[in-house]
Design a protein around this motif. Structure first.
Motif, PDB file in Angstrom:
ATOM      1  N   SER A  52       0.944  -1.589   0.227  1.00  0.00           N
ATOM      2  CA  SER A  52       0.223  -0.782  -0.370  1.00  0.00           C
ATOM      3  C   SER A  52       0.989   1.486   0.068  1.00  0.00           C
ATOM      4  CB  SER A  52      -0.746   0.253   1.428  1.00  0.00           C
ATOM      5  OG  SER A  52      -1.995  -1.212   1.205  1.00  0.00           O
ATOM      6  N   LYS A  53       1.595   1.391   0.550  1.00  0.00           N
ATOM      7  CA  LYS A  53       3.197   2.140   0.892  1.00  0.00           C
ATOM      8  C   LYS A  53       3.987   1.957  -0.486  1.00  0.00           C
ATOM      9  CE  LYS A  53       3.103   2.915   5.841  1.00  0.00           C
ATOM     10  NZ  LYS A  53       3.888   2.371   6.653  1.00  0.00           N
ATOM     11  N   HIS A  54       4.024   1.367  -1.025  1.00  0.00           N
ATOM     12  CA  HIS A  54       5.217   1.755  -2.176  1.00  0.00           C
ATOM     13  C   HIS A  54       5.342   0.827  -2.981  1.00  0.00           C
ATOM     14  CE1 HIS A  54       7.951   2.031   1.489  1.00  0.00           C
ATOM     15  NE2 HIS A  54       7.540   0.943   1.879  1.00  0.00           N
ATOM     16  N   SER A  55       4.134   0.913  -3.504  1.00  0.00           N
ATOM     17  CA  SER A  55       3.722  -0.439  -4.765  1.00  0.00           C
ATOM     18  C   SER A  55       1.842  -0.871  -5.000  1.00  0.00           C
ATOM     19  CB  SER A  55       4.296  -1.552  -5.315  1.00  0.00           C
ATOM     20  OG  SER A  55       5.890  -0.738  -5.201  1.00  0.00           O
ATOM     21  N   ASN A  56       1.446   0.590  -5.010  1.00  0.00           N
ATOM     22  CA  ASN A  56      -0.210  -0.061  -4.181  1.00  0.00           C
ATOM     23  C   ASN A  56      -0.734  -0.360  -5.197  1.00  0.00           C
ATOM     24  OD1 ASN A  56      -0.278   3.090  -5.528  1.00  0.00           O
ATOM     25  ND2 ASN A  56      -1.500   3.228  -3.921  1.00  0.00           N
ATOM     26  N   ASP A  57      -0.155   0.016  -7.143  1.00  0.00           N
ATOM     27  CA  ASP A  57      -1.236  -0.172  -7.863  1.00  0.00           C
ATOM     28  C   ASP A  57      -0.320  -1.927  -8.339  1.00  0.00           C
ATOM     29  OD1 ASP A  57       1.814   0.340  -8.604  1.00  0.00           O
ATOM     30  OD2 ASP A  57       1.257   1.240 -10.711  1.00  0.00           O
ATOM     31  N   ALA A  58       0.184  -2.499  -7.524  1.00  0.00           N
ATOM     32  CA  ALA A  58       0.774  -3.981  -8.202  1.00  0.00           C
ATOM     33  C   ALA A  58      -0.463  -4.819  -7.691  1.00  0.00           C
ATOM     34  CB  ALA A  58       1.342  -3.986  -6.463  1.00  0.00           C
ATOM     35  N   LYS A  59       0.422  -5.701  -9.008  1.00  0.00           N
ATOM     36  CA  LYS A  59      -1.405  -6.981  -9.387  1.00  0.00           C
ATOM     37  C   LYS A  59      -0.546  -7.689  -8.192  1.00  0.00           C
ATOM     38  CE  LYS A  59      -1.807  -6.997 -13.898  1.00  0.00           C
ATOM     39  NZ  LYS A  59      -0.523  -6.166 -14.483  1.00  0.00           N
ATOM     40  N   ILE A  60      -1.513  -8.431  -7.860  1.00  0.00           N
ATOM     41  CA  ILE A  60      -1.465  -9.427  -6.048  1.00  0.00           C
ATOM     42  C   ILE A  60      -2.658 -10.648  -6.353  1.00  0.00           C
ATOM     43  CG2 ILE A  60      -1.583  -9.329  -3.595  1.00  0.00           C
ATOM     44  CD1 ILE A  60      -2.002  -6.393  -3.493  1.00  0.00           C
ATOM     45  N   TYR A  61      -1.410 -11.648  -5.756  1.00  0.00           N
ATOM     46  CA  TYR A  61      -1.989 -13.030  -6.250  1.00  0.00           C
ATOM     47  C   TYR A  61      -1.750 -13.840  -5.213  1.00  0.00           C
ATOM     48  CZ  TYR A  61      -2.017 -11.459 -11.030  1.00  0.00           C
ATOM     49  OH  TYR A  61      -1.598 -10.885 -12.116  1.00  0.00           O
ATOM     50  N   CYS A  62      -2.646 -14.744  -4.455  1.00  0.00           N
ATOM     51  CA  CYS A  62      -2.433 -14.959  -3.604  1.00  0.00           C
ATOM     52  C   CYS A  62      -1.970 -16.791  -3.595  1.00  0.00           C
ATOM     53  CB  CYS A  62      -3.609 -14.854  -2.173  1.00  0.00           C
ATOM     54  SG  CYS A  62      -3.724 -13.543  -1.463  1.00  0.00           S
ATOM     55  N   GLN A  67      -7.013  -5.109  -4.435  1.00  0.00           N
ATOM     56  CA  GLN A  67      -7.775  -5.814  -5.108  1.00  0.00           C
ATOM     57  C   GLN A  67      -6.611  -7.254  -5.583  1.00  0.00           C
ATOM     58  OE1 GLN A  67     -10.426  -6.004  -6.146  1.00  0.00           O
ATOM     59  NE2 GLN A  67     -11.006  -4.560  -5.507  1.00  0.00           N
ATOM     60  N   ILE A  68      -7.186  -8.440  -5.281  1.00  0.00           N
ATOM     61  CA  ILE A  68      -6.608  -9.645  -5.469  1.00  0.00           C
ATOM     62  C   ILE A  68      -6.771 -10.788  -6.169  1.00  0.00           C
ATOM     63  CG2 ILE A  68      -5.178  -9.608  -2.824  1.00  0.00           C
ATOM     64  CD1 ILE A  68      -7.010 -11.807  -1.368  1.00  0.00           C
ATOM     65  N   SER A  69      -6.159 -11.409  -6.516  1.00  0.00           N
ATOM     66  CA  SER A  69      -6.402 -13.001  -7.175  1.00  0.00           C
ATOM     67  C   SER A  69      -6.430 -14.270  -5.966  1.00  0.00           C
ATOM     68  CB  SER A  69      -6.154 -12.994  -8.276  1.00  0.00           C
ATOM     69  OG  SER A  69      -7.140 -11.756  -9.529  1.00  0.00           O
ATOM     70  N   CYS A  70      -6.884 -15.078  -6.055  1.00  0.00           N
ATOM     71  CA  CYS A  70      -6.357 -16.675  -5.419  1.00  0.00           C
ATOM     72  C   CYS A  70      -6.239 -17.463  -6.242  1.00  0.00           C
ATOM     73  CB  CYS A  70      -7.311 -16.301  -4.309  1.00  0.00           C
ATOM     74  SG  CYS A  70      -7.520 -15.164  -2.678  1.00  0.00           S
ATOM     75  N   PHE A  71      -5.241 -18.131  -6.182  1.00  0.00           N
ATOM     76  CA  PHE A  71      -5.599 -19.308  -6.479  1.00  0.00           C
ATOM     77  C   PHE A  71      -5.041 -20.481  -5.863  1.00  0.00           C
ATOM     78  CE2 PHE A  71      -3.908 -16.713  -9.854  1.00  0.00           C
ATOM     79  CZ  PHE A  71      -5.220 -17.103 -10.923  1.00  0.00           C
ATOM     80  N   ALA A  72      -6.020 -21.609  -5.881  1.00  0.00           N
ATOM     81  CA  ALA A  72      -6.221 -23.363  -5.355  1.00  0.00           C
ATOM     82  C   ALA A  72      -4.197 -23.762  -5.850  1.00  0.00           C
ATOM     83  CB  ALA A  72      -6.539 -24.017  -5.385  1.00  0.00           C
ATOM     84  N   THR A  73      -3.288 -24.129  -4.788  1.00  0.00           N
ATOM     85  CA  THR A  73      -2.559 -25.094  -5.467  1.00  0.00           C
ATOM     86  C   THR A  73      -1.589 -25.821  -4.545  1.00  0.00           C
ATOM     87  OG1 THR A  73      -1.086 -23.128  -4.588  1.00  0.00           O
ATOM     88  CG2 THR A  73      -1.755 -22.763  -7.241  1.00  0.00           C
ATOM     89  N   SER A  74      -1.324 -26.783  -5.930  1.00  0.00           N
ATOM     90  CA  SER A  74       0.114 -28.434  -6.013  1.00  0.00           C
ATOM     91  C   SER A  74       1.354 -28.614  -6.564  1.00  0.00           C
ATOM     92  CB  SER A  74      -1.042 -29.580  -5.383  1.00  0.00           C
ATOM     93  OG  SER A  74      -0.035 -30.305  -4.744  1.00  0.00           O
ATOM     94  N   ILE A  75       1.902 -28.731  -5.734  1.00  0.00           N
ATOM     95  CA  ILE A  75       3.185 -28.986  -6.704  1.00  0.00           C
ATOM     96  C   ILE A  75       2.876 -30.631  -7.429  1.00  0.00           C
ATOM     97  CG2 ILE A  75       4.866 -27.616  -5.550  1.00  0.00           C
ATOM     98  CD1 ILE A  75       5.713 -30.193  -4.265  1.00  0.00           C
ATOM     99  N   TRP A  76       1.885 -30.963  -7.371  1.00  0.00           N
ATOM    100  CA  TRP A  76       1.504 -32.617  -7.471  1.00  0.00           C
ATOM    101  C   TRP A  76       0.536 -32.630  -8.653  1.00  0.00           C
ATOM    102  CZ3 TRP A  76       5.730 -35.617  -5.866  1.00  0.00           C
ATOM    103  CH2 TRP A  76       6.200 -35.172  -4.568  1.00  0.00           C
ATOM    104  N   ASP A  77       0.020 -31.430  -8.704  1.00  0.00           N
ATOM    105  CA  ASP A  77      -1.219 -31.676  -9.967  1.00  0.00           C
ATOM    106  C   ASP A  77      -1.108 -30.773 -10.913  1.00  0.00           C
ATOM    107  OD1 ASP A  77      -2.653 -29.422  -8.695  1.00  0.00           O
ATOM    108  OD2 ASP A  77      -3.483 -31.671  -7.214  1.00  0.00           O
ATOM    109  N   GLU A  78      -1.807 -30.320 -11.723  1.00  0.00           N
ATOM    110  CA  GLU A  78      -1.940 -29.101 -12.740  1.00  0.00           C
ATOM    111  C   GLU A  78      -2.037 -27.845 -12.034  1.00  0.00           C
ATOM    112  OE1 GLU A  78      -5.575 -30.831 -12.635  1.00  0.00           O
ATOM    113  OE2 GLU A  78      -4.194 -31.578 -12.977  1.00  0.00           O
ATOM    114  N   THR A  79      -2.856 -27.623 -11.128  1.00  0.00           N
ATOM    115  CA  THR A  79      -3.057 -25.922 -10.371  1.00  0.00           C
ATOM    116  C   THR A  79      -1.717 -25.113 -10.225  1.00  0.00           C
ATOM    117  OG1 THR A  79      -3.088 -27.471  -8.071  1.00  0.00           O
ATOM    118  CG2 THR A  79      -5.146 -27.508  -9.028  1.00  0.00           C
TER     119      THR A  79
END
Length: 309
Positions: free
Chosen positions: A122-132, A164-176
């Protein structure tokens, strides 16, 4: 901060990418799978990240990712949000924050994330794209995954407001994992719109069911166009995973993967080296379309897409 491997970029769009999350969330493992050709089982031998490991990764010819892989130990996190905040969070284009879905201290995970939002981005790069990335989802029983992911996503969206954020469910063991990183990378490519537009024209011209472009090194999907509906929404990432493993097997046998044709009674799929940094996949179900015609059209289009990429 300790920095590694910093080759200077030439004429490129350079994007600063922060890869953050608490210790053992899986940050370095996923980076090694996507960008360093590790297989999932090999990541067990990776050690903990100390402070910040910085590297430049070229993606296609016109994008360089300046990746800052940040150590997740609490002592490092404290300095990230205080004495190092100006350096770490300035000029960030992308933040990828990784959560261990089975963390023993979810409250602390969320506190660190909120500090990252409030004190850093918020203080330094509030236009960054954020992915969780809600990671290690393979450890959750399949019937519970959607519920767990949805609940965590709502928490993170609340804590990140007004960002604004975008979220993904992930695992190293499949295509996610490939799904998440393909989505992120396709949004960073400077000319992704032109690639997608011209891929559509190419697919229409050759009457293909689908056409996809994969980045050569990572085999992440960078553009695609579908003309015929398909029942599996995760097929692209499954293909990425399978072909990348096949490429690695070829390398171990001192062979080079260039192209492959797969055919059965329902469809034909052609994967070919398309430009110096992309593979193309063409899928057709029309039995009247012969292999030679598809290969000729691929070869004809190579120079045009080479100039685009």
């Amino acid at each position: 901060m300790r920095r590694r491997g910093m080759p200077g970029p030439s004429r490129n769009s350079q994007q600063k990418v922060l890869l953050m999350g608490r210790s053992e969330a899986g940050k370095t493992s996923m980076r090694s799978i996507i960008f360093a050709n590790y297989i999932a089982s090999d990541t067990r031998r990776l050690g903990a990240t100390i402070e910040v490991e910085q590297s430049n990764v070229r993606f296609l010819d016109n994008l360089v990712l300046n990746i800052w892989d940040c150590g997740g130990q609490d002592a490092f996190m404290d300095t990230f949000f205080t004495t190092q905040a100006d350096i770490l969070f300035s000029n960030v284009q992308v933040l990828i924050f990784v959560f261990d879905v089975q963390s023993s201290d979810v409250k602390k995970d969320l506190e660190v994330f909120q500090s990252c939002m409030d004190t850093g981005i918020s203080k330094h790069s509030n236009d960054a794209k954020i992915y969780c990335l809600i990671h290690k989802m393979d450890l959750i029983p399949k019937a519970q995954r959607d519920e767990v992911f949805t609940a965590r996503k709502k928490e993170l969206e609340f804590l990140s407001k007004p960002l604004q954020i975008s979220c993904f469910a992930t695992s190293i063991w499949d295509e996610t994992l490939y799904n998440a990183w393909s989505t992120i990378m396709s949004l960073l490519i400077p000319n992704s719109g032109a690639l997608t537009h011209n891929l559509k024209k190419f697919a229409d011209h050759i009457d293909a069911d689908e056409v996809l472009l994969f980045e050569k090194a990572t085999f992440l999907v960078v553009a695609h166009h579908m003309r015929k509906e398909h029942s599996d929404p995760n097929r692209f990432e499954k293909i990425s995973n399978i072909i990348k493993q096949f490429k690695l097997s070829c390398t171990k046998m001192q062979s080079t993967f260039t192209s492959i044709e797969i055919r059965n009674s329902s469809f034909a799929a052609y994967i070919d080296l398309f430009t110096s940094n992309m593979y193309i996949m063409v899928v057709t179900s029309d039995p009247a379309v012969c292999s030679d015609a598809v290969k000729m059209n691929i070869n004809t289009a190579k120079q045009f897409f080479k100039e685009l990429s």
